[in-house]
Design an enzyme around this catalytic site. Structure first.
Site, PDB file in Angstrom:
ATOM      1  N   GLY A  96      -0.891 -39.471 -34.459  1.00 38.99           N
ATOM      2  CA  GLY A  96      -1.580 -40.635 -35.937  1.00 38.99           C
ATOM      3  C   GLY A  96      -0.491 -41.468 -35.932  1.00 38.99           C
ATOM      4  N   ASP A  97       0.421 -41.372 -37.453  1.00 38.01           N
ATOM      5  CA  ASP A  97       1.127 -42.058 -37.824  1.00 38.01           C
ATOM      6  C   ASP A  97       2.606 -41.448 -38.435  1.00 38.01           C
ATOM      7  OD1 ASP A  97       0.208 -41.114 -40.264  1.00 38.01           O
ATOM      8  OD2 ASP A  97       0.448 -42.430 -41.592  1.00 38.01           O
TER       9      ASP A  97
END
Length: 179
Positions: A96-97
């Site tokens: 993800g981030d």
């Protein structure tokens, strides 16, 4: 041929340890390297820092500009984060981030300095597909051996601290700026 099989095996091994998007080490490679670093720090009786980093309001980028822009932003973030690392450090994308940053032979002071370098790396906007994106990151820090004796313990502490910092930032309403 045998050489071709060896080349393909090496390529497959490399791909299994590399994040396909950013080219940084992936989660698997992170655990591999970080667990060895903890063992090394134990043997040497040295501190080691782990920073857990999450991009603030990254979902908003994907929701408003699309996942292709989000993917390009993640690539840019990975490149920029790589510029704040020492050669001995490890920066990896967890998914993800979220990114992690391992600093061997580094205690609380050095980890705070690294956190400052990370925040400075986000001062300039990211240029992605003709857009200027100004975003922030929340960082949590855990230091071996004070905050944990295993990589998993350090991750839990750093993740908790990152979320505390994210909450503070959220109250201050720091969001992605798109121009």
């Amino acid at each position: 041929t045998v050489n071709e099989l060896r080349r393909q095996r090496k390529l497959m091994e490399k791909l299994s340890m590399e994040d396909h998007l950013t080219g940084l080490p992936n989660r698997r490679a992170f655990f591999d390297c970080a667990e060895r670093q903890v063992e090394f720090s134990k043997r040497k009786s040295e501190a080691m820092a782990l920073l857990y980093l999450d991009l603030n309001d990254f979902k908003g980028v994907n929701d408003t500009l699309g996942h292709d822009v989000g993917d390009e932003l993640l690539k840019s973030v990975g490149k920029r984060l790589s510029t704040v690392c020492r050669k001995s450090d490890l920066i990896a994308r967890m998914g993800g981030d979220e990114f992690v940053y391992v600093l061997p032979s580094t205690g609380k002071k050095g980890s705070r300095e690294a956190e400052t370098r990370i925040h400075q790396a986000f001062e300039d906007p990211f240029s992605v597909k003709g857009r200027s994106l100004k975003l922030t990151a929340s960082v949590g820090i855990a230091v071996f051996p004070d905050d944990g004796k295993t990589i998993r313990e350090l991750l839990i502490v750093a993740d908790e601290k990152m979320y505390e910092n994210k909450e503070k930032l959220s109250r201050e309403s720091k969001r992605v700026t798109i121009t």
